[in-house]
Write a protein that holds these residues in place. Structure first.
Motif, PDB file in Angstrom:
ATOM      1  N   ARG A  95      -4.764   0.020   7.472  1.00  0.00           N
ATOM      2  CA  ARG A  95      -3.737   0.234   8.491  1.00  0.00           C
ATOM      3  C   ARG A  95      -4.218   1.308   9.446  1.00  0.00           C
ATOM      4  O   ARG A  95      -4.989   2.200   9.048  1.00  0.00           O
ATOM      5  CB  ARG A  95      -2.407   0.672   7.863  1.00  0.00           C
ATOM      6  CG  ARG A  95      -1.695  -0.418   7.079  1.00  0.00           C
ATOM      7  CD  ARG A  95      -0.559   0.147   6.242  1.00  0.00           C
ATOM      8  NE  ARG A  95       0.341   0.988   7.039  1.00  0.00           N
ATOM      9  CZ  ARG A  95       1.166   1.899   6.504  1.00  0.00           C
ATOM     10  NH1 ARG A  95       1.175   2.094   5.195  1.00  0.00           N
ATOM     11  NH2 ARG A  95       1.956   2.609   7.280  1.00  0.00           N
ATOM     12  N   PRO A 150      -7.510  -4.675  13.761  1.00  0.00           N
ATOM     13  CA  PRO A 150      -7.371  -3.294  14.229  1.00  0.00           C
ATOM     14  C   PRO A 150      -8.691  -2.794  14.827  1.00  0.00           C
ATOM     15  O   PRO A 150      -9.759  -2.992  14.225  1.00  0.00           O
ATOM     16  CB  PRO A 150      -7.014  -2.514  12.960  1.00  0.00           C
ATOM     17  CG  PRO A 150      -6.497  -3.535  11.997  1.00  0.00           C
ATOM     18  CD  PRO A 150      -7.215  -4.794  12.315  1.00  0.00           C
ATOM     19  N   SER A 170      -7.141  -3.258   1.868  1.00  0.00           N
ATOM     20  CA  SER A 170      -6.460  -3.440   3.147  1.00  0.00           C
ATOM     21  C   SER A 170      -6.594  -2.188   3.996  1.00  0.00           C
ATOM     22  O   SER A 170      -6.970  -1.114   3.512  1.00  0.00           O
ATOM     23  CB  SER A 170      -4.983  -3.776   2.933  1.00  0.00           C
ATOM     24  OG  SER A 170      -4.317  -2.726   2.238  1.00  0.00           O
ATOM     25  N   TYR A 198      -6.757   1.237   1.775  1.00  0.00           N
ATOM     26  CA  TYR A 198      -5.869   1.061   0.623  1.00  0.00           C
ATOM     27  C   TYR A 198      -6.480   0.105  -0.390  1.00  0.00           C
ATOM     28  O   TYR A 198      -7.076  -0.910  -0.018  1.00  0.00           O
ATOM     29  CB  TYR A 198      -4.525   0.475   1.071  1.00  0.00           C
ATOM     30  CG  TYR A 198      -3.806   1.280   2.126  1.00  0.00           C
ATOM     31  CD1 TYR A 198      -2.748   2.125   1.795  1.00  0.00           C
ATOM     32  CD2 TYR A 198      -4.185   1.183   3.463  1.00  0.00           C
ATOM     33  CE1 TYR A 198      -2.090   2.857   2.770  1.00  0.00           C
ATOM     34  CE2 TYR A 198      -3.526   1.910   4.443  1.00  0.00           C
ATOM     35  CZ  TYR A 198      -2.483   2.750   4.090  1.00  0.00           C
ATOM     36  OH  TYR A 198      -1.839   3.474   5.062  1.00  0.00           O
ATOM     37  N   LEU A 208       0.752   6.803   7.702  1.00  0.00           N
ATOM     38  CA  LEU A 208      -0.123   5.961   6.873  1.00  0.00           C
ATOM     39  C   LEU A 208       0.021   6.231   5.385  1.00  0.00           C
ATOM     40  O   LEU A 208      -0.563   5.503   4.571  1.00  0.00           O
ATOM     41  CB  LEU A 208      -1.580   6.169   7.297  1.00  0.00           C
ATOM     42  CG  LEU A 208      -1.918   5.744   8.726  1.00  0.00           C
ATOM     43  CD1 LEU A 208      -3.364   6.072   9.056  1.00  0.00           C
ATOM     44  CD2 LEU A 208      -1.643   4.268   8.944  1.00  0.00           C
TER      45      LEU A 208
END
Length: 376
Positions: A86, A53, A84, A178, A109
């Motif tokens: 996102r 990302p 992790s 996360y 999210l």
């Protein structure tokens, strides 16, 4: 957790420090407008980091390590052992969509294990207060929300954000972090001095201020600025307003920077809301206090354990006022966070962070805002 940093300048091209051990969990970048084309930045980072990302924005100046740089692209790639990441993005057509965009983005999210959101938003087409309120409405109260509004130097013409694609205007992006292994710290302080009497905001609409004490706001502001008024709206970066609800004790103020003026309506446009009934006071900078404020922000954010990434979002107004002394605010942050912290950041049109006194997440102006990210 590992961190690799790189910087691009026209003189040296890309220079890399540190070394990643495997595929990164996230790549963040901050780019001066007019350096590399947005498509080239993304292509170079894809070549270096594969399909990780990639999120970034334009700036009013870049920070890497203990240095303030101009006309560069700064990058941090970080890899987590257990945590992790996102990412998500949305596009804004106008200011009225700010709250809904924030809620939708945070909703994208929200989920099990979410510890923090780092927001990057277009800096000229958004109501930052409404954006933050929308984000907060969609996540649990224990999720830390920080970030900033993209910059365009002192021009206030066009800013851009990218999220796995080339940067473009009107974009808002968010990174979700996360995992219980994460340690997230945050701090935000200013250091500006108030002057003049408090005045009541007697007419406003969202982030547009029309009247103070019943007088056209722009007229009163120009009278205080004197000769500096010739440089509006740019000179307003040096004289922000502090606002707070009437009857509330000092300490909970937020600072608002002017991003535009309307000579016909005699109004001033701010980066965030200026509610009717609140009290407002003019502010001016004090070099020593501004540096001290950056140090206090670093002390508040220093909860991270071991090696960490320190994300610094400081206001373009601080940079313009401090001039050649601007490196001092980054140096004190480096001293406080210590040698285990890898620093990176940008000069912004607004900073997002929990308030240093009230703990409520808000849009700020004229602060040094710091987010620290590490993995236990």
């Amino acid at each position: 957790m590992w961190i690799e940093q790189r910087v691009w300048t026209a003189q040296a091209g890309w220079t890399v420090t540190g070394a990643g051990s495997d595929k990164p969990s996230l790549v963040l970048y901050f780019a001066a407008p007019g350096t590399l084309p947005a498509e080239d930045i993304l292509a170079d980072l894809r070549a270096a980091y594969g399909d990780a990302p990639i999120v970034g924005c334009t700036t009013g100046g870049e920070i890497l390590g203990s240095e303030v740089i101009d006309d560069s692209v700064v990058v941090s790639a970080l890899g987590f052992a257990l945590a992790s990441v996102r990412v998500a993005s949305r596009d804004l057509a106008d200011l009225s969509q700010s709250r809904a965009t924030g809620a939708a983005l945070a909703g994208d999210l929200a989920g099990e294990g979410l510890r923090a959101l780092f927001i990057l938003s277009d800096g000229t087409k958004v109501n930052g207060d409404a954006l933050v309120a929308g984000c907060l409405s969609a996540v649990p109260p224990d999720v830390v929300v920080t970030g900033g509004l993209a910059g365009d130097g002192a021009r206030f013409q066009s800013t851009a954000v990218g999220c796995d694609d080339p940067m473009r205007p009107g974009r808002v992006a968010a990174v979700g972090f996360y995992g219980e292994s994460l340690s997230i710290g945050h701090g935000s302080f200013g250091g500006w001095d108030e002057f003049g009497p408090p005045r009541t905001i007697t007419r406003s609409a969202a982030n547009v201020l029309y009247e103070l004490d019943g007088e056209p706001a722009l007229d009163l502001y120009k009278r205080y600025l004197g000769d500096e008024a010739q440089g509006l709206p740019g000179s307003a970066l040096l004289f922000p307003l502090s606002i707070r609800p009437a009857g509330e004790d000092a300490g909970g103020e937020v600072v608002r920077t002017i991003v535009g003026i309307d000579e016909q309506a005699k109004s001033m446009i701010f980066a965030g809301d200026v509610p009717t009934g609140h009290l407002a006071r003019l502010m001016r900078g004090n070099f020593d206090n501004l540096v001290d404020g950056a140090g206090r922000a670093a002390e508040a954010a220093s909860a991270s354990v071991g090696p960490c990434l320190g994300l610094l979002v400081s206001c373009i107004g601080r940079k313009l006022l401090m001039g050649q002394r601007i490196a001092e605010e980054v140096e004190i942050v480096s001293d406080v966070l210590g040698k285990t912290a890898s620093l990176m950041g940008f000069y912004s049109y607004g900073e997002i962070s929990p308030h240093g006194f009230t703990g409520k997440c808000e849009l700020h102006n004229q602060t040094m805002t710091i987010t620290t990210i590490s993995e236990r």
